[in-house]
Design an enzyme around this catalytic site. Structure first.
Site, PDB file in Angstrom:
ATOM      1  N   CYS A 166      56.040   8.194 130.730  1.00  0.00           N
ATOM      2  CA  CYS A 166      57.242   8.405 131.544  1.00  0.00           C
ATOM      3  C   CYS A 166      56.886   8.046 132.980  1.00  0.00           C
ATOM      4  CB  CYS A 166      57.689   9.860 131.468  1.00  0.00           C
ATOM      5  SG  CYS A 166      57.663  10.507 129.785  1.00  0.00           S
ATOM      6  N   CYS A 201      56.143  10.833 135.543  1.00  0.00           N
ATOM      7  CA  CYS A 201      55.183  11.868 135.128  1.00  0.00           C
ATOM      8  C   CYS A 201      54.409  12.441 136.328  1.00  0.00           C
ATOM      9  CB  CYS A 201      54.203  11.251 134.136  1.00  0.00           C
ATOM     10  SG  CYS A 201      52.965  12.426 133.567  1.00  0.00           S
ATOM     11  N   ARG A 261      47.239  33.274 131.985  1.00  0.00           N
ATOM     12  CA  ARG A 261      47.404  32.073 131.155  1.00  0.00           C
ATOM     13  C   ARG A 261      46.678  30.881 131.763  1.00  0.00           C
ATOM     14  NH1 ARG A 261      51.660  33.503 134.090  1.00  0.00           N
ATOM     15  NH2 ARG A 261      52.931  31.964 135.188  1.00  0.00           N
ATOM     16  N   CYS A 287      50.039   9.414 125.586  1.00  0.00           N
ATOM     17  CA  CYS A 287      51.416   9.831 125.281  1.00  0.00           C
ATOM     18  C   CYS A 287      52.078   8.749 124.421  1.00  0.00           C
ATOM     19  CB  CYS A 287      52.229   9.973 126.566  1.00  0.00           C
ATOM     20  SG  CYS A 287      51.540  11.221 127.673  1.00  0.00           S
ATOM     21  N   ASP A 303      58.377  16.448 141.411  1.00  0.00           N
ATOM     22  CA  ASP A 303      57.243  16.690 142.321  1.00  0.00           C
ATOM     23  C   ASP A 303      56.953  15.453 143.200  1.00  0.00           C
ATOM     24  OD1 ASP A 303      56.738  19.229 141.279  1.00  0.00           O
ATOM     25  OD2 ASP A 303      55.543  18.396 139.628  1.00  0.00           O
ATOM     26  N   ASP A 313      58.060  23.366 141.790  1.00  0.00           N
ATOM     27  CA  ASP A 313      56.639  23.706 141.687  1.00  0.00           C
ATOM     28  C   ASP A 313      56.064  23.442 143.064  1.00  0.00           C
ATOM     29  OD1 ASP A 313      55.007  24.770 139.748  1.00  0.00           O
ATOM     30  OD2 ASP A 313      55.264  23.048 138.406  1.00  0.00           O
ATOM     31  N   ARG A 362      51.544  13.818 136.027  1.00  0.00           N
ATOM     32  CA  ARG A 362      50.097  13.648 135.791  1.00  0.00           C
ATOM     33  C   ARG A 362      49.756  12.172 135.578  1.00  0.00           C
ATOM     34  NH1 ARG A 362      49.817  18.545 132.081  1.00  0.00           N
ATOM     35  NH2 ARG A 362      49.859  20.240 133.591  1.00  0.00           N
ATOM     36  N   ARG A 373      45.193  28.944 136.821  1.00  0.00           N
ATOM     37  CA  ARG A 373      45.809  29.256 138.124  1.00  0.00           C
ATOM     38  C   ARG A 373      46.387  30.666 138.118  1.00  0.00           C
ATOM     39  NH1 ARG A 373      49.032  24.572 140.361  1.00  0.00           N
ATOM     40  NH2 ARG A 373      46.942  24.175 141.126  1.00  0.00           N
ATOM     41  N   TYR A 374      47.090  31.004 137.055  1.00  0.00           N
ATOM     42  CA  TYR A 374      47.700  32.333 136.949  1.00  0.00           C
ATOM     43  C   TYR A 374      46.774  33.178 136.082  1.00  0.00           C
ATOM     44  CZ  TYR A 374      51.626  29.438 138.390  1.00  0.00           C
ATOM     45  OH  TYR A 374      52.418  28.534 139.057  1.00  0.00           O
ATOM     46  N   LYS A 401      55.710  28.524 141.178  1.00  0.00           N
ATOM     47  CA  LYS A 401      57.104  28.054 141.063  1.00  0.00           C
ATOM     48  C   LYS A 401      58.016  28.841 141.998  1.00  0.00           C
ATOM     49  CE  LYS A 401      56.714  26.565 136.298  1.00  0.00           C
ATOM     50  NZ  LYS A 401      55.293  26.931 136.180  1.00  0.00           N
TER      51      LYS A 401
END
Ligand code: SF4
Length: 360
Positions: free
Chosen positions: A133, A136, A120, A129, A296, A333, A138, A116-117, A340
């Site tokens: 969580c 989460c 990076r 995981c 989010d 975000d 994702r 995206r950027y 951000k």
């Protein structure tokens, strides 16, 4: 490291030894992963948990024995239990949210690699995981059950190698530190071999949910690939334990800087005293509070989301009262993958403006 005698109330201490407890592979393979397992923890019949059964069909559960030892399973309001036990509200989809609010899938030039950027990118190497969580962002990956694949990762490496503006690669998931040392060595070695990749970063929650994973061997392996940074996610002061502190210290002693990215979670850390204790605790164990994320708008996560003003007001009070070393940046975000947005305490800025006007 803690021993068997210190374990939480809901674990059956007769079913494991001290050496089991300190072995990350034992911890990993003994995660609670089913409705039966949850019923066993609570000492209730499986039939009484039918509202969770529907949740588990959509979003699986996984909780390491270590993380279970940090709270009383019978306490429904416990802030650690709420992060890992299923909640029927996760499948009340009328509450809003979307599977991929940051539109990560849109920015994938090859499967699993988010670019995206310009400088990076982020590689999703596994969906697994130590603990799933419930907040989460994702969660969509758990359903797809993406496993590590050498071929899939090689496609990412090939893309990174032919994209010279990429100077930093974030290895994420899921949790990359659930992979074996051998796989991690191959992943890190493949990326380090690309000349224009200067910095590697790992996103992982194992210091919080499975600190036994941070072994001497893992630290030696990671040390070979510096500069390598590690971001983790402590959300509550009770997650800072002798075991998690030890894991962070081992990483720091190996030259791996450890930063923290908390998520602002309703009823878990959205009050001043809890957040202050968390930030003080992180400073005490030399972990840098880096970001505090507004939660989010993910499908199945609405019950964790606070109003943005809750975070703003809390940050303002923190800004005025605690050391700058402890202050994370409070960010949102932005939905749709537009990056951000940082939030500064407004009244602080307006006070400053007023003060400046009196000075000049
Ligand atoms: S460890 Fe990270 S990726 Fe895994 S469930 Fe928790 S927040 Fe999501």
């Amino acid at each position: 490291m803690t021993n068997k005698a210190d374990k939480g109330a809901c674990l059956n201490k007769a079913s494991f030894t001290d050496s089991d407890w300190t072995n990350w592979k034992w911890q990993f393979s003994n995660r609670v992963r089913s409705l039966n397992g949850l019923a066993g923890l609570l000492g209730v019949p499986v039939d009484s948990l039918s509202s969770w059964e529907d949740v588990l069909h959509v979003y699986p559960v996984a909780i390491s024995p270590y993380y279970l030892s940090l709270f009383d399973c019978a306490d429904e309001s416990d802030p650690l239990r709420r992060q890992c036990f299923p909640d029927p509200r996760e499948i009340h989809f009328s509450l809003g949210g979307v599977d991929d609010p940051l539109e990560e899938e849109r920015d994938m030039p090859v499967p699993g690699l988010i670019h995206r950027y310009s400088d990076r990118c982020l590689a999703i190497v596994t969906a697994t995981c130590a603990v799933y969580c419930r907040h989460c962002n994702r969660k969509r990956l758990w359903k797809e059950n993406v496993k590590f694949s050498q071929r899939r990762f090689q496609t990412m490496v090939d893309y990174i190698a032919r994209t010279p503006e990429l100077r930093e690669v974030i290895i994420s998931g899921g949790d990359p530190l659930t992979l074996s040392d051998e796989k991690l060595d191959w992943i890190l070695g493949s990326l380090r071999a690309i000349k224009h990749v200067e910095v590697l970063r790992i996103g992982t929650r194992v210091p919080v949910t499975l600190p036994m994973r941070v072994t001497k061997e893992l630290c030696a392996l990671m040390k070979k690939y510096r500069p390598l940074w590690l971001n983790t996610q402590f959300n509550h002061p009770r997650e800072i334990t002798p075991d998690s502190a030890r894991a962070c210290e081992m990483l720091l002693e190996s030259g791996i800087p450890v930063s923290n990215q908390s998520v602002l979670l309703k009823g878990i850390n959205d009050d001043y005293e809890t957040m202050k204790d968390l930030l003080y605790g992180l400073e005490r164990i030399s972990v840098r509070p880096y970001y505090l994320f507004q939660c989010d708008p993910v499908r199945g996560v609405d019950h964790f989301r606070t109003d943005i003003w809750v975070g703003m007001e809390m940050m303002e009070k923190l800004w005025h009262n605690i050391s700058g070393l402890c202050l994370p940046r409070f960010v949102l975000d932005s939905p749709g993958g537009r990056g951000k947005i940082p939030f500064q305490p407004f009244s602080f800025l307006s006070d400053r403006k007023a003060n400046l006007q009196t000075l000049f």
